[in-house]
Design a protein around this motif. Structure first.
Motif, PDB file in Angstrom:
ATOM      1  N   GLU A  50       0.760  -1.127   0.072  1.00 10.61           N
ATOM      2  CA  GLU A  50      -0.055   0.158   0.107  1.00 10.61           C
ATOM      3  C   GLU A  50       0.978   1.291   0.116  1.00 10.61           C
ATOM      4  OE1 GLU A  50      -2.458  -0.241   3.287  1.00 10.61           O
ATOM      5  OE2 GLU A  50      -3.482  -2.085   2.618  1.00 10.61           O
ATOM      6  N   TYR A  52       0.709   5.454   0.012  1.00  9.26           N
ATOM      7  CA  TYR A  52       0.027   6.487   0.384  1.00  9.26           C
ATOM      8  C   TYR A  52       0.428   7.939  -0.200  1.00  9.26           C
ATOM      9  CZ  TYR A  52      -2.065   3.303   3.667  1.00  9.26           C
ATOM     10  OH  TYR A  52      -2.691   2.287   4.372  1.00  9.26           O
ATOM     11  N   ALA A  96      -8.742   8.549  -0.023  1.00  9.31           N
ATOM     12  CA  ALA A  96      -8.617   8.730   1.269  1.00  9.31           C
ATOM     13  C   ALA A  96      -8.427   9.842   1.836  1.00  9.31           C
ATOM     14  CB  ALA A  96      -7.750   7.620   1.949  1.00  9.31           C
ATOM     15  N   GLY A  98      -5.909  11.912   4.825  1.00 11.76           N
ATOM     16  CA  GLY A  98      -4.717  11.489   5.758  1.00 11.76           C
ATOM     17  C   GLY A  98      -4.528  12.534   6.608  1.00 11.76           C
ATOM     18  N   THR A 113      -5.838  12.001   0.226  1.00 13.50           N
ATOM     19  CA  THR A 113      -4.815  11.113  -0.228  1.00 13.50           C
ATOM     20  C   THR A 113      -5.511  10.002  -1.253  1.00 13.50           C
ATOM     21  OG1 THR A 113      -4.054  11.112   2.197  1.00 13.50           O
ATOM     22  CG2 THR A 113      -3.275   9.438   1.107  1.00 13.50           C
ATOM     23  N   LYS A 114      -4.397   9.566  -1.869  1.00 16.07           N
ATOM     24  CA  LYS A 114      -4.715   8.336  -2.756  1.00 16.07           C
ATOM     25  C   LYS A 114      -4.091   7.034  -2.006  1.00 16.07           C
ATOM     26  CE  LYS A 114      -6.822  10.320  -6.411  1.00 16.07           C
ATOM     27  NZ  LYS A 114      -8.247  10.129  -6.525  1.00 16.07           N
ATOM     28  N   VAL A 115      -4.612   6.153  -2.067  1.00 16.78           N
ATOM     29  CA  VAL A 115      -4.065   4.769  -1.749  1.00 16.78           C
ATOM     30  C   VAL A 115      -3.967   3.955  -2.553  1.00 16.78           C
ATOM     31  CG1 VAL A 115      -4.107   3.053   0.261  1.00 16.78           C
ATOM     32  CG2 VAL A 115      -4.853   5.200   0.835  1.00 16.78           C
ATOM     33  N   TRP A 148       4.750   3.680   2.622  1.00 17.36           N
ATOM     34  CA  TRP A 148       4.900   2.278   1.894  1.00 17.36           C
ATOM     35  C   TRP A 148       4.498   1.349   3.227  1.00 17.36           C
ATOM     36  CZ3 TRP A 148       9.661  -0.222  -0.545  1.00 17.36           C
ATOM     37  CH2 TRP A 148       9.374  -1.822  -0.998  1.00 17.36           C
ATOM     38  N   SER A 149       3.433   0.503   3.159  1.00 19.18           N
ATOM     39  CA  SER A 149       3.019  -0.411   3.899  1.00 19.18           C
ATOM     40  C   SER A 149       3.130  -1.785   3.385  1.00 19.18           C
ATOM     41  CB  SER A 149       1.651  -0.221   4.613  1.00 19.18           C
ATOM     42  OG  SER A 149       1.230  -1.212   5.244  1.00 19.18           O
TER      43      SER A 149
END
Length: 157
Positions: A50, A52, A96, A98, A113-115, A148-149
């Motif tokens: 993911e 962000y 989203a 954030g 935000t864009k995820v 980054w997740s």
């Protein structure tokens, strides 16, 4: 004799109600998993990444100049030039909201935000592609970071 006939009919009806419906002849057909090299039926060693991306104008105190909002057209152009060539088999984008707190700041910064979610093999090449996307965004927008997740996933297509 007259009493026996109704009792016999009632008994026959009750017994008939106890009869069961016969089971189907065989198991019902079900779909089977199919796949190919890019979309395997089942795979291991994959991760869900993911990313962000801030796309709204930052709202909150900051010592650095705040960036302008990034419109949908600019976001789509970034996807087309930087993301899709690296991950042509597919991705997902969520809108989203954030917020985060800069070190020492009294209030959080907030922005749209864009995820970006990408399921991919966990290889050095794929990780390098993710890093290239993050760097391209920071260079294009002046943003300091792209979160980054990553987490392992089991996938099936």
């Amino acid at each position: 004799m007259r009493l026996r006939l109704p009792v016999l009919l009632l008994s026959a009806a009750l017994l008939a109600g106890c009869a069961s419906v016969p089971a189907p002849a065989g198991p019902a057909a079900s779909a089977s998993l199919q796949g190919d090299a890019a979309r395997p039926a089942q795979a291991q060693g994959w991760v869900r990444s993911e990313l962000y991306f801030g796309v709204g104008r930052e709202d909150g105190p900051s010592e650095r100049s705040q960036t302008d909002a990034i419109g949908e057209e600019r976001w789509r152009a970034f996807l087309d030039t930087e993301v899709t060539p690296r991950f042509p088999d597919g991705l997902t984008v969520f809108d989203a909201y954030g917020q985060w707190l800069f070190r020492g700041a009294p209030e959080p910064n907030r922005l749209r935000t864009k995820v970006l979610v990408i399921l991919h093999e966990d290889t050095p090449e794929r990780r390098a592609d993710i890093e290239a996307i993050r760097l391209a965004w920071k260079e294009a927008t002046g943003h300091q970071s792209v979160l980054w997740s990553r987490q392992p996933v089991e996938v099936s297509f």
